[in-house]
Design a protein around this motif. Structure first.
Motif, PDB file in Angstrom:
ATOM      1  N   ALA A 102       0.838  -1.206   0.000  1.00 18.85           N
ATOM      2  CA  ALA A 102       0.000   0.000   0.000  1.00 18.85           C
ATOM      3  C   ALA A 102       0.867   1.247   0.000  1.00 18.85           C
ATOM      4  O   ALA A 102       0.611   2.217  -0.738  1.00 18.85           O
ATOM      5  CB  ALA A 102      -0.921  -0.012   1.220  1.00 18.85           C
ATOM      6  N   LEU A 103       1.910   1.212   0.821  1.00 22.77           N
ATOM      7  CA  LEU A 103       2.802   2.379   0.918  1.00 22.77           C
ATOM      8  C   LEU A 103       3.467   2.658  -0.427  1.00 22.77           C
ATOM      9  O   LEU A 103       3.511   3.807  -0.891  1.00 22.77           O
ATOM     10  CB  LEU A 103       3.865   2.112   1.992  1.00 22.77           C
ATOM     11  N   PHE A 104       3.948   1.615  -1.089  1.00 25.08           N
ATOM     12  CA  PHE A 104       4.638   1.832  -2.362  1.00 25.08           C
ATOM     13  C   PHE A 104       3.667   2.279  -3.457  1.00 25.08           C
ATOM     14  O   PHE A 104       4.004   3.120  -4.292  1.00 25.08           O
ATOM     15  CB  PHE A 104       5.389   0.567  -2.791  1.00 25.08           C
ATOM     16  N   ALA A 105       2.464   1.701  -3.462  1.00 28.69           N
ATOM     17  CA  ALA A 105       1.481   2.126  -4.466  1.00 28.69           C
ATOM     18  C   ALA A 105       1.145   3.605  -4.281  1.00 28.69           C
ATOM     19  O   ALA A 105       1.107   4.381  -5.245  1.00 28.69           O
ATOM     20  CB  ALA A 105       0.216   1.274  -4.352  1.00 28.69           C
ATOM     21  N   ALA A 106       0.938   3.997  -3.038  1.00 30.54           N
ATOM     22  CA  ALA A 106       0.623   5.400  -2.773  1.00 30.54           C
ATOM     23  C   ALA A 106       1.825   6.296  -3.070  1.00 30.54           C
ATOM     24  O   ALA A 106       1.676   7.411  -3.586  1.00 30.54           O
ATOM     25  CB  ALA A 106       0.183   5.567  -1.320  1.00 30.54           C
TER      26      ALA A 106
ATOM     27  N   LEU B 345      -0.447   8.993   2.459  1.00 29.28           N
ATOM     28  CA  LEU B 345      -1.222   7.762   2.624  1.00 29.28           C
ATOM     29  C   LEU B 345      -2.003   7.756   3.935  1.00 29.28           C
ATOM     30  O   LEU B 345      -3.091   7.207   4.024  1.00 29.28           O
ATOM     31  CB  LEU B 345      -0.254   6.564   2.589  1.00 29.28           C
ATOM     32  N   LEU B 346      -1.443   8.374   4.971  1.00 30.90           N
ATOM     33  CA  LEU B 346      -2.005   8.244   6.315  1.00 30.90           C
ATOM     34  C   LEU B 346      -3.205   9.152   6.567  1.00 30.90           C
ATOM     35  O   LEU B 346      -3.927   8.976   7.544  1.00 30.90           O
ATOM     36  CB  LEU B 346      -0.911   8.544   7.357  1.00 30.90           C
ATOM     37  N   THR B 355     -11.196   1.614   6.093  1.00 29.51           N
ATOM     38  CA  THR B 355     -10.935   1.997   4.699  1.00 29.51           C
ATOM     39  C   THR B 355     -10.849   3.518   4.527  1.00 29.51           C
ATOM     40  O   THR B 355     -10.886   4.019   3.411  1.00 29.51           O
ATOM     41  CB  THR B 355     -12.057   1.458   3.784  1.00 29.51           C
ATOM     42  N   SER B 356     -10.694   4.233   5.631  1.00 27.87           N
ATOM     43  CA  SER B 356     -10.761   5.705   5.568  1.00 27.87           C
ATOM     44  C   SER B 356      -9.591   6.326   4.823  1.00 27.87           C
ATOM     45  O   SER B 356      -9.682   7.452   4.357  1.00 27.87           O
ATOM     46  CB  SER B 356     -10.796   6.268   6.987  1.00 27.87           C
ATOM     47  N   TRP B 357      -8.471   5.594   4.722  1.00 25.93           N
ATOM     48  CA  TRP B 357      -7.229   6.214   4.257  1.00 25.93           C
ATOM     49  C   TRP B 357      -6.852   5.834   2.829  1.00 25.93           C
ATOM     50  O   TRP B 357      -5.771   6.158   2.376  1.00 25.93           O
ATOM     51  CB  TRP B 357      -6.098   5.903   5.228  1.00 25.93           C
ATOM     52  N   PHE B 358      -7.756   5.134   2.138  1.00 27.96           N
ATOM     53  CA  PHE B 358      -7.483   4.859   0.722  1.00 27.96           C
ATOM     54  C   PHE B 358      -8.807   4.833  -0.032  1.00 27.96           C
ATOM     55  O   PHE B 358      -9.880   4.922   0.566  1.00 27.96           O
ATOM     56  CB  PHE B 358      -6.692   3.546   0.546  1.00 27.96           C
ATOM     57  N   GLY B 359      -8.737   4.738  -1.358  1.00 27.38           N
ATOM     58  CA  GLY B 359      -9.956   4.632  -2.145  1.00 27.38           C
ATOM     59  C   GLY B 359     -10.389   5.926  -2.799  1.00 27.38           C
ATOM     60  O   GLY B 359      -9.620   6.883  -2.903  1.00 27.38           O
TER      61      GLY B 359
END
Lengths: 167, 531
Positions: A102-106, B345-346, B355-359
């Protein structure tokens, strides 16, 4: 992690849940294959791991998956999102792996981490453009000569010591 | 080990905690060697670049269980990558009791007692209090929001040459313009001028009793490959009469844990009572129209703010909740701060934690990135971090460039959670007033809590049960072995800790020099502060 539009009408890997470019368009695959990172060789294994979890998710939630598609790709976007939430929940198995993915994708989207930033800006990197990352000076360095509202905007705490420290 | 060298003083680590004793001992006449795990880079090497391999050479992201810590990994340590906020700890901090029920700092240490040492550090790395017209837009926005909510707000003193600063906001990469006052610009070159030898890419592994008469400790180290810190390229050992351990709060206790069998045991407090300085980051997603209408701000025609990436990372700060009269675990500061995009990201976009931090919604929020404002609360945490058994080498397991797995576990207590909740509530009271912004703490699903201020894993104090060091910074039961980095700081500070770490290191120096002299080295204390 950062959803984007399909690259072409038959694109299955990208669900097309959001307009504009997503992590894939921003270079997530290139980043994961970056030799500096040293995890490129593991990607098929990681994909297998994700697909196994997708199969389990489908079985538990009564989803019918087309056998012609990889299980994760066969999930609807809302199910992909829910599964990602499960994989990344504290205490979940292999969570640290998924957090890194996830970190790398972001990072591909937010920082173009596989490119030198000046080069990424020149190329109109989709992630940096999306977030409105500012451009550097001609020498590739950032400077902001205009940076302040230039006036007092609050009263300082009455117990501030000389030098600006709390008492 | 092929060769055993000898020196008067061995310093492990070259950040605030290591550079300061290295200078005073070298200037006082001792032969000093400094081992530093990371590379030796200087201003031309500090590029404005977010590519992996640029800043990741000098910054480590260390993931524990329930906490992730950001730390420097280079000559100069965290002073090279810090954001230069240089604050004296509020007076009440020294009276803190935590949940242990007794004063945690040594009885000799108060704010008044530490002030002369703060003064001395500020001579070496001049700390500037910016005027309001030197506070960048994000700090201005935070200040204006504080004022509208009936709060005060201060410009933050910074160890920055303001005349040189270009407000580029790349401090995490190291300062390309040498405007930020790191150890590379004062104590380390001054130590080197007095003969101290700095050895980058040398990772200390164990401390054991020396075998040579007159020497007290033998430190074994590994040399690391400059391109891949996971690869050892050599080993060695150095014997010293004095060892100053300043590897940082994530490495110092681990090195001592591994060395315990060799040293005949170490105090039981080593590797316990870790504090993340109560760090708690929130993202405010500001409404530009409200910034204009409620605060009357406009930085350019039609642009009220959109200033998140502009300036020095830290500009303004509220001291309102640093009230000594209020109860412990309710006091904190709120500081405007900028983090590079790797932390985007955070940020949380919805109220559904999993799921609040992506999408999709998060992507929409990213489109407003220039209108973000991040706020760091530094609270009174409960020193609840504990290190597990040490890894075979180093202080953590390096899985990739800059990414490390630590045995540190962190489970915030009810006290800590209460402090965070109070800080969250205050951030919202200031920034969500009349819909000015939407405020959410960083997601803990990705990395647990996040700290850039690791402290207290080998702390000083009067109680031998709960403090590994005596009030002079010497490891209990191990004469001549001192700890001078953030691990010695007993509690969270409610402000950024660099100046306090440096002041405590300055304060420890007369004792370290005296101990070194007792071991037969002709060393004197009293060198002037380097400039």
């Amino acid at each position: 992690m950062v959803p984007g539009e399909k690259r072409h009408s038959g694109d299955l890997a990208i669900a097309g849940a959001a307009p504009g470019p997503g992590a894939v368009q921003a270079g997530a695959i290139e980043l994961l294959n970056l030799p500096d990172l040293g995890i490129g060789a593991l990607l098929p294994e990681l994909a297998l791991l994700v697909n196994t979890r997708a199969l389990a998710y489908a079985a538990i939630h009564g989803r019918v998956l087309l056998p012609t598609q990889p299980p994760f790709v066969a999930l609807r976007f809302t199910d992909r999102t829910a599964l990602a939430g499960e994989l990344l929940t504290p205490g979940a198995p292999d969570r640290q792996l998924y957090v890194l993915l996830a970190l790398f994708a972001a990072a591909a989207f937010d920082t173009a981490a596989h490119l030198h930033t000046t080069e990424a800006i020149r190329q109109r990197h989709p992630g940096l453009a999306w977030i409105g990352f500012p451009a550097p000076d001609a020498d590739g360095l950032w400077r902001f000569p205009d940076y302040s509202y230039g006036r007092r905007l609050a009263s300082e705490h009455p117990l501030t010591t000389p030098g600006g420290h709390p008492a | 080990m092929s060769v055993t060298e000898r020196t008067d003083v061995l310093v492990i680590g070259s950040g605030f905690g290591g550079a300061i004793p290295a200078y005073h001992l070298a200037a006082g006449g001792a032969k000093v060697v400094i081992l530093e795990r990371g590379p030796h880079l200087t201003a031309p090497d500090f590029t404005h670049d977010l590519r992996l391999g640029s800043y990741t050479r000098i910054v480590d992201l260390v993931q524990g269980d329930g906490i992730t810590v950001v730390a420097g990994n280079c000559v100069g340590g965290s002073s090279v990558v810090y954001f230069a906020a240089s604050l004296r700890a509020p007076g009440f901090v020294f009276d803190r009791r935590g949940s242990l029920g007794h004063r945690l700092w040594p009885s000799t240490l108060t704010r008044a007692a530490l002030d002369p040492w703060y003064d001395r550090v500020e001579e070496a790395l001049p700390v500037a209090e910016p005027s309001w017209d030197q506070v960048p837009y994000p700090g201005g926005l935070f200040a204006a929001a504080c004022a509208r909510a009936g709060r005060t707000c201060n410009p933050v003193p910074v160890a920055v040459d303001l005349a040189r600063c270009t407000n580029c906001n790349w401090m995490l990469n190291g300062c390309h313009f040498d405007a930020k006052r790191s150890m590379l610009l004062n104590y380390l070159p001054a130590a080197a001028a007095h003969g101290a030898e700095i050895r980058p890419l040398h990772e200390a592994q164990t401390i054991a009793p020396a075998t040579t008469p007159g020497y007290r400790y033998r430190v074994a180290y590994t040399q690391l490959d400059a391109g891949d810190y996971r690869l050892p390229v050599g080993v060695g050992a150095i014997e010293a009469k004095t060892v100053v351990l300043a590897a940082g709060a994530l490495a110092t206790p681990v090195l001592l844990q591994r060395s315990a069998p060799l040293l005949g045991g170490v105090p039981q407090a080593v590797g316990r009572y870790f504090s993340g300085n109560g760090d708690r980051v929130s993202i405010a997603d500001a409404d530009e129209d409200k910034v204009r209408d409620l605060l009357g701000l406009e930085r350019a025609p039609g642009i009220p703010y959109q200033g998140f990436p502009i300036g020095k990372p830290i500009g303004s700060m509220s001291y309102d909740r640093l009230d000594a009269a209020t109860a412990e675990f309710t006091r904190f500061s709120l500081q405007q701060i900028y983090f590079p995009g790797i932390t985007d990201l955070l940020a949380q976009a919805t109220d559904t934690p999993a799921t609040s931090w992506f999408g999709v919604r998060k992507k929409e929020m990213r489109a407003r990135w220039p209108s973000w404002l991040s706020v760091l609360a530094m609270t009174e945490d409960d020193n609840e971090g504990v290190f597990g058994a040490p890894p075979p080498t180093g202080s953590s397991t390096r899985v990739a460039t800059s990414l490390c797995l630590s045995t540190l576990s962190y489970r915030p207590t009810a006290n800590t959670l209460r402090g965070w909740a109070a800080a969250d509530a205050e951030a919202r009271a200031v920034l969500e007033r009349d819909g000015l912004a939407r405020v959410r703490p960083w997601s803990e699903n990705a990395a647990g809590s996040v700290s850039a201020h690791p402290l207290a894993s080998c702390r000083m104090g009067d109680d031998p049960v709960t403090s590994a060091l005596d009030e002079r910074g010497e490891l209990r039961g191990h004469p001549g072995l001192f700890v001078t980095d953030g691990s010695a700081v007993p509690t969270s500070l409610c402000v950024n800790p660099s100046l306090t770490i440096a002041a405590l290191a300055e304060r420890a120096c007369p004792g370290i020099v005296a101990s070194t002299a007792e071991a037969g080295v002709r060393a004197r204390y009293g060198a002037p502060t380097p400039r």
